[in-house]
Design an enzyme around this catalytic site. Structure first.
Site, PDB file in Angstrom:
ATOM      1  N   ASP A 222      45.692  41.368  45.983  1.00  0.00           N
ATOM      2  CA  ASP A 222      46.092  40.264  46.872  1.00  0.00           C
ATOM      3  C   ASP A 222      47.110  40.771  47.907  1.00  0.00           C
ATOM      4  O   ASP A 222      47.018  40.453  49.097  1.00  0.00           O
ATOM      5  CB  ASP A 222      46.692  39.138  46.005  1.00  0.00           C
ATOM      6  CG  ASP A 222      47.195  37.965  46.841  1.00  0.00           C
ATOM      7  OD1 ASP A 222      46.361  37.302  47.471  1.00  0.00           O
ATOM      8  OD2 ASP A 222      48.425  37.736  46.871  1.00  0.00           O
ATOM      9  N   LYS A 226      46.882  41.371  52.146  1.00  0.00           N
ATOM     10  CA  LYS A 226      47.849  40.874  53.132  1.00  0.00           C
ATOM     11  C   LYS A 226      48.361  42.024  53.998  1.00  0.00           C
ATOM     12  O   LYS A 226      48.527  41.878  55.215  1.00  0.00           O
ATOM     13  CB  LYS A 226      48.995  40.157  52.410  1.00  0.00           C
ATOM     14  CG  LYS A 226      48.526  38.856  51.747  1.00  0.00           C
ATOM     15  CD  LYS A 226      49.569  38.255  50.824  1.00  0.00           C
ATOM     16  CE  LYS A 226      49.048  36.963  50.197  1.00  0.00           C
ATOM     17  NZ  LYS A 226      49.871  36.499  49.066  1.00  0.00           N
TER      18      LYS A 226
HETATM   19  P1  NHO Z   1      40.851  26.285  45.155  1.00  0.00           P
HETATM   20  O1  NHO Z   1      41.816  25.256  44.622  1.00  0.00           O
HETATM   21  O2  NHO Z   1      40.068  27.103  44.222  1.00  0.00           O
HETATM   22  O3  NHO Z   1      39.862  25.486  46.126  1.00  0.00           O
HETATM   23  C1  NHO Z   1      38.743  26.076  46.716  1.00  0.00           C
HETATM   24  C2  NHO Z   1      37.864  24.966  47.306  1.00  0.00           C
HETATM   25  O4  NHO Z   1      36.784  25.580  48.006  1.00  0.00           O
HETATM   26  C3  NHO Z   1      37.223  24.058  46.281  1.00  0.00           C
HETATM   27  O5  NHO Z   1      37.212  22.727  46.769  1.00  0.00           O
HETATM   28  C4  NHO Z   1      35.778  24.577  46.185  1.00  0.00           C
HETATM   29  O6  NHO Z   1      34.867  23.560  45.778  1.00  0.00           O
HETATM   30  C5  NHO Z   1      35.546  24.995  47.606  1.00  0.00           C
HETATM   31  N1  NHO Z   1      34.504  26.005  47.808  1.00  0.00           N
HETATM   32  C6  NHO Z   1      34.433  27.252  47.264  1.00  0.00           C
HETATM   33  N2  NHO Z   1      33.342  27.907  47.740  1.00  0.00           N
HETATM   34  C7  NHO Z   1      32.732  27.076  48.610  1.00  0.00           C
HETATM   35  C8  NHO Z   1      31.567  27.174  49.427  1.00  0.00           C
HETATM   36  N3  NHO Z   1      30.811  28.272  49.458  1.00  0.00           N
HETATM   37  N4  NHO Z   1      31.252  26.120  50.204  1.00  0.00           N
HETATM   38  C9  NHO Z   1      31.992  24.976  50.212  1.00  0.00           C
HETATM   39  N5  NHO Z   1      33.120  24.836  49.455  1.00  0.00           N
HETATM   40  C10 NHO Z   1      33.472  25.868  48.665  1.00  0.00           C
HETATM   41  O7  NHO Z   1      41.606  27.328  46.129  1.00  0.00           O
HETATM   42  P2  NHO Z   1      43.001  27.104  46.926  1.00  0.00           P
HETATM   43  O8  NHO Z   1      44.146  27.459  46.084  1.00  0.00           O
HETATM   44  O9  NHO Z   1      42.973  25.770  47.573  1.00  0.00           O
HETATM   45  O10 NHO Z   1      42.895  28.238  48.042  1.00  0.00           O
HETATM   46  C11 NHO Z   1      42.071  28.063  49.176  1.00  0.00           C
HETATM   47  C12 NHO Z   1      42.211  29.267  50.089  1.00  0.00           C
HETATM   48  O11 NHO Z   1      43.568  29.359  50.485  1.00  0.00           O
HETATM   49  C13 NHO Z   1      41.866  30.610  49.415  1.00  0.00           C
HETATM   50  O12 NHO Z   1      41.265  31.463  50.339  1.00  0.00           O
HETATM   51  C14 NHO Z   1      43.233  31.148  49.031  1.00  0.00           C
HETATM   52  O13 NHO Z   1      43.281  32.559  48.937  1.00  0.00           O
HETATM   53  C15 NHO Z   1      44.035  30.659  50.218  1.00  0.00           C
HETATM   54  N6  NHO Z   1      45.442  30.629  49.953  1.00  0.00           N
HETATM   55  C16 NHO Z   1      45.946  29.873  48.950  1.00  0.00           C
HETATM   56  C17 NHO Z   1      47.304  29.937  48.663  1.00  0.00           C
HETATM   57  C18 NHO Z   1      47.901  29.042  47.598  1.00  0.00           C
HETATM   58  O14 NHO Z   1      49.134  28.915  47.466  1.00  0.00           O
HETATM   59  N7  NHO Z   1      47.094  28.340  46.803  1.00  0.00           N
HETATM   60  C19 NHO Z   1      48.060  30.814  49.417  1.00  0.00           C
HETATM   61  C20 NHO Z   1      47.504  31.530  50.481  1.00  0.00           C
HETATM   62  C21 NHO Z   1      46.192  31.418  50.742  1.00  0.00           C
HETATM   63  O15 NHO Z   1      50.212  31.177  50.163  1.00  0.00           O
HETATM   64  C22 NHO Z   1      49.422  31.141  49.039  1.00  0.00           C
HETATM   65  C23 NHO Z   1      49.365  32.458  48.266  1.00  0.00           C
HETATM   66  O16 NHO Z   1      49.220  33.492  48.839  1.00  0.00           O
HETATM   67  C24 NHO Z   1      49.375  32.351  46.815  1.00  0.00           C
HETATM   68  C25 NHO Z   1      49.239  33.740  46.132  1.00  0.00           C
HETATM   69  N8  NHO Z   1      48.551  33.545  44.860  1.00  0.00           N
HETATM   70  C26 NHO Z   1      50.592  34.364  45.869  1.00  0.00           C
HETATM   71  O17 NHO Z   1      51.310  34.677  46.824  1.00  0.00           O
HETATM   72  O18 NHO Z   1      50.929  34.590  44.656  1.00  0.00           O
END
Ligand code: NHO
Length: 363
Positions: A222, A226
């Protein structure tokens, strides 16, 4: 008075996507100049959209999608539909889908702008990176991805402004993972002793600070993704997130296919090694942290363990905060430091919503 109408397509409504929809509802009620039309919403197996492009109510979009969504169309069909909307369209990718990421060049070529926190497209092959920005240049459709690094913190916009105004970035260093920040802040705190490594991993997991399988955090990928993004924005043609040195904190014997519980149990056998790392650093009056850095002059990036003085900003992080330091010609010896929450639905969605506002002001 309204002087612009924009259609929004939201794909993915999990932790980030559902927070984004709440923010979109706020924005659309409060924006003085732009009328936002939610025209398409999809999750992994369902989509909601109307042949006549009529609006989906933002406040009730998710419950309507659950109750009366149709089967998810193929990406090609969805993109054809979006391209036929008789307005400017912004595609908001809130998934972590590789397939969607690979479709960005085509989406942009069809004149549709993209906003996303998904790291996959920008940390994949360098060829995909070039195709994406070439497509954007040739059609004027825009692509913004602030939340792909540091959630809602202004990391990418700051770096872009430095580069575009002629500053020379020398080095970028920081703690880029909320999970690894949390783990090391509690395993090797600047005051007190901290717990055993495997217990800290288990606790972080039960508090929801790690991926469901903590190996997806411990492998460093991850952070490597970045760094790939930041390095490329600083001008380095980094081939991929696996093309430089990344320290993997999963012990070699535990990289197989065992389930998460077995992994956590066996991880305890490696606690003594981690304890040694901690006490060695302590003996030098330092603490150990898991950091990433990009060295622009040598064109290298790396991810791994490093020691820091207790007074160093990287040693003093709290909770799951991120910190990113930009060393540049303009800033000289004192880097520009950005610090704050680097994970979580609402702050990550803010980066997405902020990008959306930047795009609508330009298209
Ligand atoms: P989820 O909760 O798994 O949700 C994914 C959604 O996408 C679901 O609704 C699913 O049904 C849908 N989906 C998946 N494949 C699909 C497809 N082919 N067609 C249509 N829908 C589809 O994931 P998140 O947590 O909401 O994350 C969403 C995106 O944001 C990901 O790319 C993730 O990497 C990115 N993101 C999340 C976070 C976070 O805090 N949750 C962060 C950054 C980016 O700043 C955060 C971070 O870096 C956290 C990191 N783990 C850390 O620093 O420790």
């Amino acid at each position: 008075s309204i002087d612009k109408e924009v259609s929004i397509a939201v794909v993915g409504a999990g932790g980030v996507g559902s927070c984004f929809l709440q923010q979109l509802a706020y924005i659309s009620k409060n924006h003085p100049k732009v009328r936002f039309h939610l025209t398409y919403v999809a999750i992994i197996d369902k989509a909601l959209y109307h042949k006549d492009f009529s609006d989906i109510d933002i406040d009730t979009a998710l419950s309507t999608l659950e109750a009366s969504g149709r089967p998810l169309p193929t990406l090609d069909v969805a993109v054809d539909y979006l391209a036929s909307i008789p307005r400017k369209v912004v595609f908001v990718d809130n998934t972590s889908s590789q397939g969607i990421a690979e479709a960005y060049p085509e989406i942009l070529r069809r004149g549709i702008s993209i906003v996303t926190p998904n790291k996959k497209a920008f940390s994949g092959t360098y060829e995909l990176w070039q195709q994406i920005f070439d497509a954007s240049l040739s059609t004027g459709a825009l692509v913004y991805h602030e939340s792909s690094v540091g959630a809602g913190m202004p990391i990418i916009s700051t770096l872009k402004e430095m580069v575009e105004t002629g500053d020379k970035v020398l080095r970028i260093e920081g703690v880029f993972s909320g999970t690894m920040s949390y783990l090391f802040n509690s395993f090797a705190p600047i005051a007190g002793t901290g717990g055993r490594w495997s217990e800290e991993v288990r606790r972080a997991r039960s508090l929801g600070f790690t991926e469901p399988d903590p190996r997806d955090d411990l492998n460093g990928l991850d952070i490597a993704r970045k760094l790939t993004i930041l390095g490329r924005l600083a001008g380095l043609p980094i081939a991929s997130a696996t093309s430089f040195s990344v320290q993997n904190l999963i012990p070699e014997e535990l990289r197989g296919t065992m389930d998460t519980e077995e992994f956590l149990q066996k991880l305890a056998d490696h606690d003594d090694k981690m304890e040694l790392l901690k006490t060695e650093a302590e003996a030098a009056n330092k603490v150990v942290r898991f950091v990433g850095s990009v060295e622009v002059a040598t064109g290298t990036a790396s991810v791994g363990l490093k020691w820091y003085n207790r007074s160093h900003p990287i040693a003093n992080l709290q909770g799951s905060d991120n910190i990113i330091s930009f060393y540049t010609e303009r800033y000289g010896l004192k880097p520009l430091i950005i610090r704050g929450a680097g994970a979580g639905g609402h702050v990550t969605a803010m980066g997405v919503s902020g990008d959306l506002l930047k795009i609508v002001s330009q298209i």
